[in-house]
Design a protein around this motif. Structure first.
Motif, PDB file in Angstrom:
ATOM      1  N   LEU A   1       0.844  -1.043  -0.191  1.00 29.90           N
ATOM      2  CA  LEU A   1       0.169   0.158  -0.070  1.00 29.90           C
ATOM      3  C   LEU A   1       0.949   1.157  -0.048  1.00 29.90           C
ATOM      4  CD1 LEU A   1      -2.671  -1.366   2.566  1.00 29.90           C
ATOM      5  CD2 LEU A   1      -2.878  -1.286   0.185  1.00 29.90           C
ATOM      6  N   PHE A   2       0.650   2.250  -0.752  1.00 30.39           N
ATOM      7  CA  PHE A   2       1.513   2.986  -1.183  1.00 30.39           C
ATOM      8  C   PHE A   2       1.053   4.533  -0.717  1.00 30.39           C
ATOM      9  CE2 PHE A   2       2.154   0.028  -4.457  1.00 30.39           C
ATOM     10  CZ  PHE A   2       3.369  -0.244  -4.086  1.00 30.39           C
ATOM     11  N   SER A   3      -0.098   4.819  -0.377  1.00 29.02           N
ATOM     12  CA  SER A   3      -0.747   5.882  -0.283  1.00 29.02           C
ATOM     13  C   SER A   3      -1.205   6.143   1.102  1.00 29.02           C
ATOM     14  CB  SER A   3      -1.937   6.351  -1.285  1.00 29.02           C
ATOM     15  OG  SER A   3      -1.619   6.144  -2.442  1.00 29.02           O
ATOM     16  N   LEU A   4      -1.524   7.253   1.718  1.00 29.16           N
ATOM     17  CA  LEU A   4      -2.114   7.684   2.907  1.00 29.16           C
ATOM     18  C   LEU A   4      -3.678   7.393   3.223  1.00 29.16           C
ATOM     19  CD1 LEU A   4       0.522   9.788   3.996  1.00 29.16           C
ATOM     20  CD2 LEU A   4       0.038   7.719   5.262  1.00 29.16           C
ATOM     21  N   SER A   5      -4.489   7.163   1.932  1.00 31.00           N
ATOM     22  CA  SER A   5      -5.906   6.874   2.078  1.00 31.00           C
ATOM     23  C   SER A   5      -5.992   5.532   1.169  1.00 31.00           C
ATOM     24  CB  SER A   5      -6.510   8.075   1.752  1.00 31.00           C
ATOM     25  OG  SER A   5      -6.683   8.080   0.310  1.00 31.00           O
ATOM     26  N   VAL A   6      -6.984   4.776   1.650  1.00 26.39           N
ATOM     27  CA  VAL A   6      -7.375   3.657   0.776  1.00 26.39           C
ATOM     28  C   VAL A   6      -7.844   4.076  -0.659  1.00 26.39           C
ATOM     29  CG1 VAL A   6      -8.917   1.597   0.806  1.00 26.39           C
ATOM     30  CG2 VAL A   6      -7.990   2.318   2.946  1.00 26.39           C
ATOM     31  N   GLU A   7      -8.660   4.786  -0.559  1.00 30.18           N
ATOM     32  CA  GLU A   7      -9.094   5.268  -2.121  1.00 30.18           C
ATOM     33  C   GLU A   7      -8.165   5.646  -2.854  1.00 30.18           C
ATOM     34  OE1 GLU A   7     -12.458   8.527  -2.966  1.00 30.18           O
ATOM     35  OE2 GLU A   7     -10.723   9.309  -1.768  1.00 30.18           O
ATOM     36  N   ARG A   8      -7.086   6.357  -2.411  1.00 30.68           N
ATOM     37  CA  ARG A   8      -5.964   6.829  -3.500  1.00 30.68           C
ATOM     38  C   ARG A   8      -5.091   5.456  -3.773  1.00 30.68           C
ATOM     39  NH1 ARG A   8      -3.761  12.765  -1.733  1.00 30.68           N
ATOM     40  NH2 ARG A   8      -5.578  13.576  -1.269  1.00 30.68           N
ATOM     41  N   ASP A   9      -4.973   4.770  -2.868  1.00 27.94           N
ATOM     42  CA  ASP A   9      -4.203   3.485  -2.962  1.00 27.94           C
ATOM     43  C   ASP A   9      -4.979   2.651  -4.058  1.00 27.94           C
ATOM     44  OD1 ASP A   9      -1.925   2.659  -0.933  1.00 27.94           O
ATOM     45  OD2 ASP A   9      -2.335   1.320  -2.437  1.00 27.94           O
ATOM     46  N   VAL A  10      -6.175   2.319  -4.038  1.00 27.51           N
ATOM     47  CA  VAL A  10      -6.812   1.662  -4.735  1.00 27.51           C
ATOM     48  C   VAL A  10      -6.831   2.215  -6.143  1.00 27.51           C
ATOM     49  CG1 VAL A  10      -9.138   0.663  -5.470  1.00 27.51           C
ATOM     50  CG2 VAL A  10      -8.615   0.829  -3.060  1.00 27.51           C
ATOM     51  N   ALA A  11      -6.780   4.092  -6.320  1.00 26.98           N
ATOM     52  CA  ALA A  11      -6.559   4.502  -7.619  1.00 26.98           C
ATOM     53  C   ALA A  11      -5.113   4.423  -8.115  1.00 26.98           C
ATOM     54  CB  ALA A  11      -7.089   5.816  -7.575  1.00 26.98           C
ATOM     55  N   PHE A  12      -4.139   3.941  -7.210  1.00 22.70           N
ATOM     56  CA  PHE A  12      -2.868   3.916  -8.189  1.00 22.70           C
ATOM     57  C   PHE A  12      -2.600   3.147  -9.309  1.00 22.70           C
ATOM     58  CE2 PHE A  12       1.586   2.650  -7.498  1.00 22.70           C
ATOM     59  CZ  PHE A  12       2.100   3.849  -7.523  1.00 22.70           C
ATOM     60  N   GLY A  13      -3.172   2.087  -9.318  1.00 27.20           N
ATOM     61  CA  GLY A  13      -3.006   1.066 -10.406  1.00 27.20           C
ATOM     62  C   GLY A  13      -3.789   1.775 -11.682  1.00 27.20           C
ATOM     63  N   PRO A  14      -5.003   2.019 -11.748  1.00 27.97           N
ATOM     64  CA  PRO A  14      -5.400   2.584 -12.804  1.00 27.97           C
ATOM     65  C   PRO A  14      -5.066   3.903 -13.312  1.00 27.97           C
ATOM     66  CG  PRO A  14      -7.298   2.129 -11.307  1.00 27.97           C
ATOM     67  CD  PRO A  14      -6.010   1.683 -10.574  1.00 27.97           C
ATOM     68  N   GLU A  15      -4.467   4.812 -12.224  1.00 29.15           N
ATOM     69  CA  GLU A  15      -3.747   5.885 -12.547  1.00 29.15           C
ATOM     70  C   GLU A  15      -2.271   5.446 -13.425  1.00 29.15           C
ATOM     71  OE1 GLU A  15      -4.660   8.348  -8.569  1.00 29.15           O
ATOM     72  OE2 GLU A  15      -2.782   7.766  -8.849  1.00 29.15           O
ATOM     73  N   ASN A  16      -1.870   4.613 -12.983  1.00 28.12           N
ATOM     74  CA  ASN A  16      -0.500   4.245 -13.534  1.00 28.12           C
ATOM     75  C   ASN A  16      -0.890   3.683 -15.006  1.00 28.12           C
ATOM     76  OD1 ASN A  16       1.282   4.925 -11.634  1.00 28.12           O
ATOM     77  ND2 ASN A  16       1.299   2.760 -10.696  1.00 28.12           N
ATOM     78  N   LEU A  17      -2.104   3.152 -15.071  1.00 27.28           N
ATOM     79  CA  LEU A  17      -2.541   2.730 -16.580  1.00 27.28           C
ATOM     80  C   LEU A  17      -2.758   3.857 -17.561  1.00 27.28           C
ATOM     81  CD1 LEU A  17      -4.337  -0.700 -15.803  1.00 27.28           C
ATOM     82  CD2 LEU A  17      -2.197  -0.620 -16.557  1.00 27.28           C
ATOM     83  N   GLY A  18      -2.853   5.062 -16.835  1.00 33.49           N
ATOM     84  CA  GLY A  18      -3.055   6.424 -17.673  1.00 33.49           C
ATOM     85  C   GLY A  18      -4.667   6.376 -17.838  1.00 33.49           C
ATOM     86  N   LEU A  19      -5.595   5.807 -17.138  1.00 37.71           N
ATOM     87  CA  LEU A  19      -6.759   5.904 -17.376  1.00 37.71           C
ATOM     88  C   LEU A  19      -7.591   7.269 -17.211  1.00 37.71           C
ATOM     89  CD1 LEU A  19      -7.994   2.544 -15.838  1.00 37.71           C
ATOM     90  CD2 LEU A  19      -7.597   3.016 -18.211  1.00 37.71           C
ATOM     91  N   PRO A  20      -8.477   7.464 -17.941  1.00 43.17           N
ATOM     92  CA  PRO A  20      -8.982   8.865 -17.458  1.00 43.17           C
ATOM     93  C   PRO A  20      -9.696   9.068 -16.043  1.00 43.17           C
ATOM     94  CG  PRO A  20     -10.076   7.976 -19.231  1.00 43.17           C
ATOM     95  CD  PRO A  20      -9.022   7.172 -19.055  1.00 43.17           C
ATOM     96  N   ARG A  21      -9.625  10.137 -15.737  1.00 44.00           N
ATOM     97  CA  ARG A  21     -10.126  10.356 -13.948  1.00 44.00           C
ATOM     98  C   ARG A  21     -11.568   9.800 -13.806  1.00 44.00           C
ATOM     99  NH1 ARG A  21      -8.698  15.708 -13.102  1.00 44.00           N
ATOM    100  NH2 ARG A  21      -6.654  14.811 -12.345  1.00 44.00           N
TER     101      ARG A  21
END
Ligand SMILES: Nc1ncnc2c1ncn2[C@@H]1O[C@H](COP(=O)(O)OP(=O)(O)OP(=O)(O)O)[C@@H](O)[C@H]1O
Ligand SMILES: [Mg+2]
Lengths: 261, 270
Positions: free
Chosen positions: B97-117
Motif C-alpha cells: 500500500l503506497f498512499s495514505l488513504s485507501v481510496e488513493r491506493d486503490v486508484a494507484f493502479g488505474p492511474e498508472n495505466l493512464g486511465l482518464p479520471r
C-alpha cells in the motif's frame, strides 16, 4: 531515544480542520514566509511574535499535543544552541534570539508536515512539474520515515529486553552499542524495499507517462487568501527591516570572561 | 479454455545451486479457483512470481521450460505490462500500500495505466464495493486492521481489472476469523466477476471448500494435483489410490503418502 519520538511531530495525521484542508502550496508559503522572516530578522521580539503567531494555527489544526512533542524534541538542540552561543561570548539576549529562531523554524515545519498529507505534497510537486518518479520517491520517503522510526524503536526495545545497554561505556563503546540495532534495521529496510519494488511493478508503475491522478489539486478561495496574507506579511517584514529600526532589547549581559585568557 | 500453461518450467535463482522450481507442468482454465500449497520453501512463491513475470524480469536467475499466461510468454513480457491482465496480492499488506488513504491506493493502479479520471473513479468505487471496504475511503492504511488492509490490497489489484488474480498467502498475517472472511471475499469475487484465481494458502481447511483444484508442491515440484475431494478423501489415504496425476515427478511414493497424511491430519486437527 528522544530523537526517534521526535518524528511523531512531523508525521501527518488526517484531521478535518481548515488547516488540513488548505492546499499544500499556500501552506508551504506560510512555512517559507516564516523561514524568510527568521533569516532577515535578528530581534528577539520578532521571534517571540513569530512563535506566538503560530499558536492559533496549531490550535485550529488540533495538533497541540504532537506540536508540543516536536518542540520538546527540539528543546535539547535549542538548549545546546543557547549554551554554545552564551559560552562563546554572545550576550544573553542574542543567545536567546538564536534559540528562539531555531524553535520558530521547528514549529513552522512541524506544523506544515503534521497537516499536509504526503500524497498531496506529491501532487503539489507534480504541479510544479517535478517528474512523477521523483515526486513519488519523495512522498514515499516522507511516508516511510515514521514507519522506519517505529521499527527502530521496536528493535531497540527488543534488544534492550535481551540485555543490551545502550548508555554504557565510553564513546566508542556507545557507538558500538548501536550495531545490534542498525544491522536488523538495514536488513529489514532492504527487504522492505524489495517488496515495495515488486508491488510497484505489479501495479503498473511507470507504464505510461501521462497519468491522471484521482484527486486533483485545486486552489480554493481560502488558498488564494492564504497566499495573499503570507505575501503581505512578508512584505511588511521586509519593509520594517529596511525602513524602521526596531528597539534593541539587548541588555549586554554576557558570560563573564573569566575562563578566557 | 486454458489461460495458463507451464511446460517443464524450471528456475534457479542467481547465486543458488539448486533450482527453486523444477520441471513444473500445470495449467489453469479460465474461471478456475486453484489452490497451491506445500511445505515452506517448496517454491510456491517462486512459481507465483513466474505468473506475473516478476521472474524473469525482476529476479535474476536461470529460467528454462516455458510458461504462457494469456497467450504471452513470460520470458518476453514485463511485469508492469502484464499487470493489466495478472493481478498480484502479496503476503505483507504493509508493503503493497503506497498512499495514505485507501481510496488513493486503490486508484494507484488505474492511474498508472493512464486511465482518464472518470474511469479511475468508477473503478475505485466498484473495487471498494466488491471487497466491502466502501466505508474506509479516507482511512490511512496504518489505521486499518490486517484484514481490512488485505481487502484494500485486493481492491487495489481488482481496480486494474485483471483476468487472473494471484494471491500469495494473503491470510498469513491474519487471525483465523479474518482469514476465513478474506477467503470468502475472494471466493465471492470469482462468483461475481468470474475472475480466475490462483491462491497460495497454508490453511487448506479454509481454502479447500472454495477450490476447484488443489496443487501440492514439494521441493520445487508439483507432486499431487486434483479436486479437493480427491486430494482429501480418506479412502485415497488408506488405499493409496493413484490420484497422482503428475507421474513425471521424482518424488518417492512414501513421501507422497506422508505429505498427503500431513495435509489430511492438518485438516482433521483444526
Ligand atoms: N530471492 C531469492 N533469491 C534466492 N533464493 C530464493 C529467493 N527467494 C526464494 N529463494 C529460495 O527458493 C526456494 C523456494 O522459495 P519460495 O519462497 O518459492 O518458497 P515458498 O514455497 O513460497 O515458501 P513459504 O511457504 O515459506 O513462503 C527456497 O529454497 C528459497 O530459499
Ligand atoms: Mg512463499
Amino acid at each position: 531515544m528522544l530523537s526517534i519520538r521526535m518524528f511523531e511531530g512531523f508525521k501527518f495525521k488526517q484531521r478535518k480542520t481548515p488547516i488540513h484542508r488548505l492546499d499544500p502550496r499556500p501552506k508551504f508559503m506560510i512555512a517559507l514566509t516564516i523561514f524568510a522572516l527568521s533569516l532577515i530578522f535578528a530581534n528577539v521580539m520578532v521571534f517571540l511574535l513569530l512563535f506566538l503567531a503560530q499558536l492559533p494555527l496549531v490550535c485550529i489544526s488540533r495538533s497541540v499535543r504532537r506540536w508540543l512533542g516536536s518542540i520538546k524534541g527540539g528543546a535539547i538542540l535549542a538548549a545546546m544552541i543557547f549554551v554554545m552561543n552564551f559560552l562563546t561570548g554572545s550576550t544573553l539576549v542574542f543567545s536567546a534570539t538564536m534559540t528562539l529562531r531555531f524553535l520558530v523554524l521547528v514549529s513552522a515545519f512541524s506544523l506544515f508536515f503534521m497537516t499536509t498529507s504526503p500524497d498531496d505534497l506529491g501532487l503539489a510537486l507534480e504541479k510544479a512539474r517535478v517528474p512523477y518518479t521523483l515526486s513519488f520517491t519523495f512522498t514515499m520517503a516522507v511516508r516511510l520515515v515514521p514507519t522506519i522510526a517505529l521499527e527502530a524503536q521496536t528493535i531497540i526495545d527488543a534488544q534492550r529486553s535481551r540485555g543490551l545497554e545502550m548508555e554504557r561505556g565510553n564513546l566508542i563503546q556507545r557507538i558500538r552499542n548501536y550495531i545490534p540495532i542498525l544491522i536488523p534495521l538495514i536488513v529489514s529496510a532492504i527487504r522492505r524495499s524489495t517488496e515495495l519494488a515488486e508491488a510497484l511493478e505489479s501495479r503498473a508503475f511507470g507504464v505510461t507517462k501521462d497519468r491522471e491522478s484521482l484527486v486533483e489539486l485545486r486552489m480554493k478561495l481560502s488558498d488564494y487568501a492564504t497566499v495573499i496574507i503570507a505575501l503581505a506579511v512578508l512584505a511588511i517584514g521586509i519593509y520594517v527591516q529596511l525602513l524602521i529600526t526596531l528597539p534593541s532589547l539587548d541588555t549586554g549581559i554576557k558570560m563573564p570572561a573569566l575562563w578566557k585568557f | 479454455m486454458e489461460i495458463v500453461s507451464a511446460r517443464n518450467l524450471t528456475f534457479t535463482y542467481a547465486g543458488s545451486r539448486r533450482p527453486a522450481i523444477e520441471g513444473v507442468n500445470f495449467s489453469v482454465r479460465q474461471g478456475e479457483f486453484v489452490v497451491l500449497t506445500g511445505p515452506s520453501g517448496c517454491g510456491k512463491t517462486t512459481l507465483a512470481r513466474c505468473l506475473n513475470a516478476l521472474i524473469p524480469s525482476f529476479y535474476q536467475g536461470e529460467l528454462s521450460g516455458s510458461l504462457s499466461v494469456l497467450n504471452k510468454d513470460i520470458s518476453n513480457s514485463s511485469t508492469s505490462e502484464l499487470s493489466r491482465k495478472v493481478g498480484f496480492v502479496f503476503q505483507n499488506p504493509e508493503n503493497q500500500l503506497f498512499s495514505l488513504s485507501v481510496e488513493r491506493d486503490v486508484a494507484f493502479g488505474p492511474e498508472n495505466l493512464g486511465l482518464p479520471r472518470e474511469e479511475t473513479k468508477r473503478r475505485v468505487d466498484w473495487a471498494m464495493r466488491l471487497t466491502g471496504i466502501d466505508g474506509l475511503r479516507e482511512a490511512a492504511p496504518y489505521e486499518l486492521s490486517g484484514g481490512q488492509q488485505q481487502r484494500a490490497a485486493i481492491a487495489s489489484v481488482l481496480a486494474m481489472r485483471p483476468e487472473i488474480m494471484v494471491l500469495d498467502e494473503p491470510t498469513s498475517f491474519l487471525d483465523p476469523l479474518s482469514a476465513s472472511q478474506i477467503l470468502e471475499a475472494i471466493a465471492n469475487l470469482r462468483q461475481e466477476i468470474g475472475i480466475t484465481i490462483v491462491l497460495i494458502e497454508h490453511r487448506l481447511d479454509l481454502a479447500s471448500k472454495y477450490a476447484n483444484r488443489i496443487l501440492i508442491m514439494d521441493k520445487g515440484r508439483i507432486i499431487l494435483e486434483g479436486p479437493p475431494s480427491e486430494v482429501y478423501s480418506e479412502e485415497v489415504r488408506l488405499m493409496g489410490k493413484p490420484l497422482l496425476l503428475n507421474t513425471s515427478t521424482a518424488c518417492s511414493n512414501r513421501r507422497k503418502v506422508k505429505l498427503l497424511l500431513m495435509v489430511y491430519l492438518r485438516r482433521r486437527l483444526r
